[in-house]
Design a protein around this motif. Structure first.
Motif, PDB file in Angstrom:
ATOM      1  N   SER A 102       0.846  -1.193   0.000  1.00 65.69           N
ATOM      2  CA  SER A 102       0.000   0.000   0.000  1.00 65.69           C
ATOM      3  C   SER A 102       0.880   1.240   0.000  1.00 65.69           C
ATOM      4  CB  SER A 102      -0.940   0.017   1.212  1.00 65.69           C
ATOM      5  OG  SER A 102      -0.203   0.107   2.408  1.00 65.69           O
ATOM      6  N   ALA A 103       0.321   2.310  -0.495  1.00 63.04           N
ATOM      7  CA  ALA A 103       0.985   3.612  -0.468  1.00 63.04           C
ATOM      8  C   ALA A 103      -0.091   4.654  -0.223  1.00 63.04           C
ATOM      9  CB  ALA A 103       1.701   3.890  -1.787  1.00 63.04           C
ATOM     10  N   CYS A 104       0.246   5.681   0.553  1.00 62.71           N
ATOM     11  CA  CYS A 104      -0.726   6.716   0.905  1.00 62.71           C
ATOM     12  C   CYS A 104      -0.165   8.083   0.569  1.00 62.71           C
ATOM     13  CB  CYS A 104      -1.024   6.693   2.402  1.00 62.71           C
ATOM     14  SG  CYS A 104      -1.784   5.195   2.952  1.00 62.71           S
ATOM     15  N   GLY A 132      -2.021  -2.964  -3.545  1.00 64.62           N
ATOM     16  CA  GLY A 132      -1.648  -4.014  -4.490  1.00 64.62           C
ATOM     17  C   GLY A 132      -1.910  -5.366  -3.854  1.00 64.62           C
ATOM     18  N   SER A 133      -2.391  -6.321  -4.657  1.00 66.98           N
ATOM     19  CA  SER A 133      -2.856  -7.575  -4.104  1.00 66.98           C
ATOM     20  C   SER A 133      -2.412  -8.774  -4.919  1.00 66.98           C
ATOM     21  CB  SER A 133      -4.391  -7.531  -4.037  1.00 66.98           C
ATOM     22  OG  SER A 133      -4.927  -8.770  -3.684  1.00 66.98           O
ATOM     23  N   SER A 134      -2.603  -9.945  -4.311  1.00 66.41           N
ATOM     24  CA  SER A 134      -2.302 -11.204  -5.005  1.00 66.41           C
ATOM     25  C   SER A 134      -3.295 -11.491  -6.120  1.00 66.41           C
ATOM     26  CB  SER A 134      -2.289 -12.362  -4.003  1.00 66.41           C
ATOM     27  OG  SER A 134      -3.549 -12.503  -3.393  1.00 66.41           O
ATOM     28  N   ASP A 135      -4.369 -10.701  -6.215  1.00 64.95           N
ATOM     29  CA  ASP A 135      -5.312 -10.881  -7.324  1.00 64.95           C
ATOM     30  C   ASP A 135      -4.803 -10.227  -8.612  1.00 64.95           C
ATOM     31  OD1 ASP A 135      -5.813  -8.145  -6.948  1.00 64.95           O
ATOM     32  OD2 ASP A 135      -7.856  -8.436  -6.204  1.00 64.95           O
ATOM     33  N   GLY A 136      -3.584  -9.664  -8.568  1.00 63.37           N
ATOM     34  CA  GLY A 136      -2.962  -9.085  -9.750  1.00 63.37           C
ATOM     35  C   GLY A 136      -3.385  -7.655 -10.041  1.00 63.37           C
TER      36      GLY A 136
END
Length: 145
Positions: A102-104, A132-136
């Protein structure tokens, strides 16, 4: 210096605040501990994730009036914490898989100063959160505390 506060659970994520006086640590058990680095002590623990913490971000808003922490987890959720109240103020069910990054960014209001008073300008400040996730997927969220 050794900071003990996660009861043997591996520490997965670390982040300093902008001033460097506080450190947040997140572990595999889903807990987050906020530390006073100068006093070398734990301040409090934040509980709410059901999976390991993968990322931590400090966010200061409204000229320091809001002191926030954003955490992401293997449980697929992102949580926004109010550090003054020591509580979760928002849970974002962000992805269909683990949230790994994550970025804020705190974005001040872009209206010309002459069109609103200071209180209105502070109220219009917001956070852009990217996860950002493992779902791409990477997703962008607008968070308004």
């Amino acid at each position: 210096l050794v900071l003990n506060g996660h009861s043997g659970s591996p520490v997965r994520s670390l982040a300093f605040d902008n001033g460097g006086a506080r450190l947040a640590s997140g572990s595999s058990d889903g807990s987050v501990v906020l530390w006073d680095v100068v006093a070398e002590t734990g301040l409090f623990r934040l509980l709410g994730h059901r999976g390991g913490i993968t990322d931590i971000q400090f966010v200061a808003m409204q000229e320091g009036a809001l002191d926030l922490l954003v955490t992401s987890s293997l449980d697929g959720f992102v949580k926004v914490w109010d550090l003054k109240g020591q509580c979760c103020i928002q849970t974002i069910p962000s992805h269909r898989g683990e949230v790994w990054a994550s970025a804020c960014l705190a974005i001040p209001d872009s209206s010309p100063p002459s069109t609103m008073d200071t209180a209105e300008a502070v109220d219009n400040e917001r956070i852009r959160l990217i996860t950002g996730s493992s779902d791409g997927q990477a997703r962008v969220w607008s968070v308004k505390p």
